[in-house]
Scaffold this active site. Structure first.
Site, PDB file in Angstrom:
ATOM      1  N   HIS A  84       0.829  -1.218   0.000  1.00  0.00           N
ATOM      2  CA  HIS A  84       0.000   0.000   0.000  1.00  0.00           C
ATOM      3  C   HIS A  84       0.859   1.262   0.000  1.00  0.00           C
ATOM      4  CE1 HIS A  84      -3.522  -2.433   0.340  1.00  0.00           C
ATOM      5  NE2 HIS A  84      -3.211  -2.862   1.548  1.00  0.00           N
ATOM      6  N   ASP A 132      -5.301  -7.809  -3.331  1.00  0.00           N
ATOM      7  CA  ASP A 132      -5.598  -7.584  -1.916  1.00  0.00           C
ATOM      8  C   ASP A 132      -6.929  -8.216  -1.501  1.00  0.00           C
ATOM      9  OD1 ASP A 132      -5.386  -6.678   0.666  1.00  0.00           O
ATOM     10  OD2 ASP A 132      -5.779  -4.596   0.221  1.00  0.00           O
TER      11      ASP A 132
END
Length: 468
Positions: free
Chosen positions: A283, A334
């Protein structure tokens, strides 16, 4: 076995030479799961398996939480937030058993394969029974959940890097780290040493399986304290295992780290010796200039997940700045809002356009690299992600005649195509997807059955707003 590709994306000169690109009429010879010959500019022969469109190297999904797939389309009641989404995630995690997780992950990995993924990095922290006690030998032992994921990946036909996750604390506040909450108990091993003992058993058990690797992960600085990060980083260096870490996905993590330790999460990782070429942070949305410099100077990789970062309102990561600073970029799906690695790679460029007002920061060849070789390298497979002699025989045929791709320049396929345009997938020399059909059968039905059962066990339906 040989595959004849109407067009194939072949590597360039390397060492600063020409980037990869599309070459017509390429025969790829395969033996024992690896590419043993690449011959461009040749006609097809009767013994070839023909692959149309443009054939890319196998795609790498560098960040996955397989069970999050059951949250798709169930977390938007009353708007929701990252933190209310997390409540639903905990409820789902509590419901999982090894057998249910095997069937859910098998369907999720098969969905990935349909979209061209040939290797997945599973950021795995659902280790134990719901009360936190290890599974006994009669139920598969302490690594029963990891074994369920290996079985799932094998059935789905994808390579697996199990990023076995150290998760020791329930959060971080001004007073330091909190104990695990009841819904987090099954994630924890108590200490890094206990985590390492369990993972060492898994590494030994999987040593002879060339389709799987065991890596390591620290869930985040919220779940692993600085001395524990240092201990985990030492273990990863000693074993040569890739190390992944969630980093600065939300501003709250930064605020907690600064409040407790006076420094950012990136600086915490640096001071613990956890940054470097063997590490990938995930991220990396809310970074300071100093954070970007620390990551780049250390050669730490960064895995971006643009679809999740939009869905959870995380923000836009400084992708181009990270790349220019020296951090290799990869991508992952994810929480599986979509299972589309090409869309994630394209999202990196699209996010950069929104942030800067400029187009073309990431050329098509760079996007292909993010989706292939860079992702495989982050998963401990540095020889994968290329159509070249010696590389694993991972091939993905992308159609150029769909309503999305018709009329495009093949070299710009990364800016247009997605999972729905993939026709054929070869992983380790095995045909996993042919003409859009997965060898396991009806993947949609597999997903629906496993997800419905998971929510029946969890006893919740987030579509009715119970997340709030």
């Amino acid at each position: 076995m040989s595959f004849w590709c109407e067009r194939a994306w072949l590597p360039g000169g390397g060492d600063g030479g020409a980037p990869g690109g599309v070459v017509e009429a390429v025969r790829v010879e395969v033996g024992r799961g690896r590419i043993v010959g690449v011959e461009p500019g040749v006609p097809a022969s009767s013994g070839d398996v023909r692959l149309g469109g443009v054939v890319l190297p196998g795609l790498a999904n560098a960040h996955s939480h397989a069970f999050h797939r059951a949250l798709r389309g169930r977390t938007h009641a009353d708007g929701g937030s990252f933190w209310t989404w997390r409540e639903g995630m905990y409820a789902l995690a509590t419901a999982l058993t090894p057998e249910l997780y095997r069937r859910l992950a098998r369907a999720v990995y098969a969905e990935m394969a349909l979209g061209g993924t040939t290797a997945v990095g599973e950021f795995h922290y659902v280790h134990h029974r719901a009360d936190g006690t290890p599974y006994p030998a009669s139920e598969g032992g302490p690594n029963a959940m990891g074994e369920a994921l290996r079985s799932a990946a094998r059935d789905a036909g994808v390579h697996l890097t199990l990023l076995d996750t150290c998760y020791l604390h329930g959060g971080l506040g001004p007073g330091g780290h909190a104990p695990l909450a009841p819904e987090q108990l099954r994630f924890g091993d108590g200490t890094v040493a206990a985590w390492a003992r369990r993972v060492d058993v898994l590494r030994a058990a999987w040593a002879d399986d060339d389709r799987v690797l065991v890596g390591a992960a620290a869930h985040s600085v919220r779940a692993v304290a600085p001395p524990e990060l240092a201990e985990l980083a030492r273990w990863a260096r000693q074993t040569g295992a890739p190390l992944h870490v969630h980093l600065s996905e939300q501003p709250g993590e930064n605020e907690a780290a600064v409040g407790a330790f006076g420094v950012t999460p990136t600086r915490l990782l640096h001071d613990a010796g956890a940054l470097g070429p063997g590490t990938t942070v995930v991220h990396a949305v809310h970074l300071t200039d100093d954070d970007v410099t620390l990551l780049g100077a250390s050669g730490t990789g960064v895995c971006l997940c643009p679809t999740t970062e939009r869905d959870l309102a995380d923000g836009i990561a400084p992708g181009l700045r990270l790349l220019r600073s020296g951090s290799p970029l990869s991508v992952g799906t994810d929480q599986h809002v979509g299972a589309d690695v090409l869309a994630e790679a394209r999202g990196v460029e699209e996010h950069e356009r929104l942030a800067t007002g400029r187009r073309g920061s990431f050329p098509p060849a760079t996007l292909i690299e993010l989706a292939t070789s860079a992702g495989h390298a982050a998963l401990g497979r540095p020889d994968a992600g290329r159509i070249a002699v010696g590389a694993p025989a991972d091939l993905v045929a992308v159609r150029l005649d769909t309503v999305r791709t018709a009329g495009i320049e093949p070299a710009q396929v990364a800016l247009v195509a997605g999972a729905g345009d993939v026709s054929d997938v070869v992983a380790g020399g095995e045909i996993v997807v042919r003409d859009g059909e997965h060898r396991a059968g009806d993947v949609g039905r597999m997903l629906a059955d496993a997800i419905e059962e998971a929510w029946a066990v969890a006893g919740r339906d987030l579509t009715q707003g119970s997340e709030a």
